[in-house]
Design an enzyme around this catalytic site. Structure first.
Site, PDB file in Angstrom:
ATOM      1  N   HIS A  95     -47.784 -33.646 -40.590  1.00 52.15           N
ATOM      2  CA  HIS A  95     -47.011 -32.940 -41.626  1.00 52.15           C
ATOM      3  C   HIS A  95     -45.510 -33.029 -41.406  1.00 52.15           C
ATOM      4  CE1 HIS A  95     -50.412 -30.863 -43.689  1.00 52.15           C
ATOM      5  NE2 HIS A  95     -51.002 -31.296 -42.597  1.00 52.15           N
ATOM      6  N   ASP A 149     -37.020 -33.075 -42.640  1.00 52.10           N
ATOM      7  CA  ASP A 149     -38.226 -32.290 -42.933  1.00 52.10           C
ATOM      8  C   ASP A 149     -39.316 -33.244 -43.413  1.00 52.10           C
ATOM      9  OD1 ASP A 149     -39.805 -30.022 -43.274  1.00 52.10           O
ATOM     10  OD2 ASP A 149     -38.211 -28.891 -44.267  1.00 52.10           O
TER      11      ASP A 149
HETATM   12  P1  ADP Z   1     -42.495 -25.604 -42.616  1.00 51.42           P
HETATM   13  O1  ADP Z   1     -43.854 -26.219 -42.673  1.00 51.42           O
HETATM   14  O2  ADP Z   1     -41.557 -26.328 -41.701  1.00 51.42           O
HETATM   15  O3  ADP Z   1     -42.508 -24.171 -42.314  1.00 51.42           O
HETATM   16  P2  ADP Z   1     -42.313 -25.867 -45.582  1.00 51.42           P
HETATM   17  O4  ADP Z   1     -41.154 -25.625 -46.481  1.00 51.42           O
HETATM   18  O5  ADP Z   1     -42.995 -27.153 -45.843  1.00 51.42           O
HETATM   19  O6  ADP Z   1     -41.792 -25.736 -44.071  1.00 51.42           O
HETATM   20  O7  ADP Z   1     -43.378 -24.721 -45.787  1.00 51.42           O
HETATM   21  C1  ADP Z   1     -43.067 -23.405 -45.629  1.00 51.42           C
HETATM   22  C2  ADP Z   1     -44.103 -22.558 -46.363  1.00 51.42           C
HETATM   23  O8  ADP Z   1     -44.002 -21.258 -45.845  1.00 51.42           O
HETATM   24  C3  ADP Z   1     -43.810 -22.491 -47.856  1.00 51.42           C
HETATM   25  O9  ADP Z   1     -44.992 -22.356 -48.594  1.00 51.42           O
HETATM   26  C4  ADP Z   1     -42.942 -21.248 -47.963  1.00 51.42           C
HETATM   27  O10 ADP Z   1     -43.044 -20.574 -49.196  1.00 51.42           O
HETATM   28  C5  ADP Z   1     -43.446 -20.382 -46.822  1.00 51.42           C
HETATM   29  N1  ADP Z   1     -42.271 -19.704 -46.263  1.00 51.42           N
HETATM   30  C6  ADP Z   1     -41.244 -20.270 -45.593  1.00 51.42           C
HETATM   31  N2  ADP Z   1     -40.301 -19.351 -45.311  1.00 51.42           N
HETATM   32  C7  ADP Z   1     -40.740 -18.199 -45.815  1.00 51.42           C
HETATM   33  C8  ADP Z   1     -40.182 -16.892 -45.883  1.00 51.42           C
HETATM   34  N3  ADP Z   1     -38.960 -16.649 -45.411  1.00 51.42           N
HETATM   35  N4  ADP Z   1     -40.908 -15.925 -46.477  1.00 51.42           N
HETATM   36  C9  ADP Z   1     -42.113 -16.228 -47.006  1.00 51.42           C
HETATM   37  N5  ADP Z   1     -42.669 -17.439 -47.005  1.00 51.42           N
HETATM   38  C10 ADP Z   1     -41.989 -18.416 -46.424  1.00 51.42           C
HETATM   39  O1  F6P Z   2     -45.597 -28.039 -40.861  1.00 51.09           O
HETATM   40  C1  F6P Z   2     -45.225 -28.115 -39.549  1.00 51.09           C
HETATM   41  C2  F6P Z   2     -45.669 -26.928 -38.738  1.00 51.09           C
HETATM   42  O2  F6P Z   2     -45.509 -27.193 -37.382  1.00 51.09           O
HETATM   43  C3  F6P Z   2     -47.095 -26.551 -38.927  1.00 51.09           C
HETATM   44  O3  F6P Z   2     -47.979 -27.269 -38.130  1.00 51.09           O
HETATM   45  C4  F6P Z   2     -47.015 -25.114 -38.606  1.00 51.09           C
HETATM   46  O4  F6P Z   2     -48.086 -24.363 -39.035  1.00 51.09           O
HETATM   47  C5  F6P Z   2     -45.712 -24.693 -39.247  1.00 51.09           C
HETATM   48  O5  F6P Z   2     -44.883 -25.787 -39.054  1.00 51.09           O
HETATM   49  C6  F6P Z   2     -45.174 -23.378 -38.668  1.00 51.09           C
HETATM   50  O6  F6P Z   2     -44.967 -23.452 -37.268  1.00 51.09           O
HETATM   51  P1  F6P Z   2     -45.759 -22.576 -36.179  1.00 51.09           P
HETATM   52  O7  F6P Z   2     -47.217 -22.820 -36.388  1.00 51.09           O
HETATM   53  O8  F6P Z   2     -45.272 -23.094 -34.871  1.00 51.09           O
HETATM   54  O9  F6P Z   2     -45.394 -21.167 -36.437  1.00 51.09           O
END
Ligand code: ADP
Ligand code: F6P
Length: 441
Positions: A155, A349
């Protein structure tokens, strides 16, 4: 239809409705609907000794989770996964710390997980392993005799092979990946990098790009409903007619938060017409707080927020609102819908689902503008966004000014293109496309 076995480090609790930060859990929950499945991974809990797996069944979905010992969490999760692999895969070699003890513990946890998973498998299961925490599990399963179709999805990004070669013992990791029947990545660029790295060792596992999508129509409905919730109404009232700029991230150095905040500070200096006419709400729940770099980042951001507010605030206007707690998903959708600008500027990202959620949440009659890093995987699909180089705060400043002053006709045109791109992705549903190819291989 064969049962799907998902293996990932994080397993969302069944019936999750509230706050949930982390793209993988969100993406896979959508992909699981309507099929029999088992989801296997870490419980998120610590125990010493770790004891037997926990198992919960909800409808056609079974969730099986294992505890980690405190040492395993420190070495496998905090140490090797987040202190070594995460910076490496996000091109941040300067932040990488390598300790053999951690790499060995990472392998040992994977082996333990594989041994626990094996007796739960049926011969015709399809196994789908996710993310960098669990790469050696692929080889362990094969070594233990598992013959099922075995897919892997990364991912996060994958750097060019010359950069990846900086990782000590990287060959062993690539050989573990070679145990999969198919590897999925977020973008063509990432797929090319990984294929090239594998090819250097003669590993021929097919690698393809399956950009993770969201339930666009479903999220749009949630956002429209959320707009009338009490909390959303309160947020809107508190803005007193000012335009909302919204940032939603985990508190992670890959998300480019200091550069983003500096870009906003520069907006208020260079384009004073926006003073008292905008509010920037940044939510960034603390993530991986055991890792030193994450703690340092939090300190840096707390200070920066104080400095920007101190410099620009008036007695009746706070330019920047800073939250280190997650928002409930239903509220998040409403907040996104109300935002005039979605500010998504990671330095690197894999995909970034927030960018897609912002587009999905908008009102077609009066959509906001997405300011997006060109180094997020989502940039390959969202050509209507204002693309910025997230390393350059001034570039963010100029894009913010353009977004805040963009005429309605242009906002609609840009948004419609992005909505179409998300509603009808050229490769179809990402998870379905991946699984079909896995079955064909
Ligand atoms: P990552 O996998 O690195 O966390 P992504 O943007 O791909 O980043 O996914 C983040 C997911 O978690 C999204 O569905 C988003 O809505 C949720 N998320 C991220 N930050 C917050 C937050 N501050 N509050 C609620 N949901 C969040
Ligand atoms: O999408 C990347 C990722 O490392 C996921 O595998 C993971 O669930 C998410 O970011 C949040 O990180 P963590 O599981 O370390 O809280």
């Amino acid at each position: 239809m064969a049962r799907l076995v998902i293996v990932s480090n994080r397993v969302p609790p069944p019936h999750t409705r509230g706050a949930q930060a982390g793209g993988l859990a969100v993406a896979l929950k959508d992909a699981l609907r309507r099929r029999e499945a088992m989801w296997f991974g870490w419980s998120g809990e610590l125990a010493d000794p770790p004891g037997a797996p926990h198992s919960v069944t909800v409808g056609r979905h079974r969730y099986v989770t294992l505890d980690l010992t405190p040492d395993e969490e420190r070495l496998y999760y905090t140490g090797y996964s987040n202190g070594t692999l995460w910076p490496m895969l996000h091109y941040r070699v300067g932040l990488l710390e390598f300790r053999r003890e951690e790499e060995e513990a990472w392998r040992a946890v994977n082996e333990r997980f594989a041994r626990r998973l094996l007796p739960l498998l049926r011969p015709d299961d399809i196994i789908w392993v996710h993310d960098f925490h669990l790469i050696p599990l692929l080889r362990s399963l094969r070594d233990l005799g598992a013959q099922q179709r075995l897919g892997f999805f990364l991912h996060v990004p994958f750097p060019p092979p010359a950069l990846f070669a900086a990782l000590p013992r990287s060959e062993a990791l690539l050989r573990d990946l070679g145990a999969a029947d198919l590897i999925g990545m977020q973008t063509q660029g990432d797929a090319m990098h990984l294929s090239a790295a594998l090819a250097e060792f003669g590993i021929e596992t097919p690698v393809g790009a399956y950009p993770v999508g969201i339930d666009t129509a479903g999220f749009s409905r949630t956002a429209a409903t959320a707009l009338t919730k009490r909390e959303t109404t309160r947020l809107i009232a508190s803005l007193e007619g000012r335009s909302l700029i919204l940032g939603v991230d985990r508190l992670d150095y890959s998300k480019g938060l200091p550069h983003r905040l500096r870009g906003y500070g520069a907006l208020l200096r260079r384009f004073p017409e926006h003073r008292k006419r905008v509010t920037f709400l940044q939510t960034a729940p603390v993530s991986r707080g055991q890792v030193a770099q994450y703690r340092a980042l939090r300190r840096e951001l707390d200070e920066l927020v104080g400095r920007i507010n101190g410099e620009h605030a008036e007695f009746d206007w706070m330019p920047l609102r800073w939250l280190t707690r997650p928002l409930a998903r239903s509220l998040l959708a409403g907040f996104l819908r109300h935002a005039r600008v979605g500010l998504v500027t990671p330095l690197r990202d894999g995909m970034n689902l927030v960018a897609k959620e912002f587009v999905a949440s908008q009102d077609p009659e009066d959509p906001g503008v997405l300011v997006l890093s060109r180094f997020a995987g989502a940039a390959a699909e969202l050509s209507g966004a204002l693309l910025v180089n997230p390393h350059d705060p001034e570039d963010i400043t100029e894009a913010l000014h353009q977004a805040l002053t963009m005429p309605l006709a242009e906002r609609r045109e840009r948004w419609q293109g992005d909505w179409q791109a998300l509603s009808n992705p050229p490769g179809g549903n990402w998870a379905q496309a991946f699984l079909e190819r896995l079955m064909r291989n």
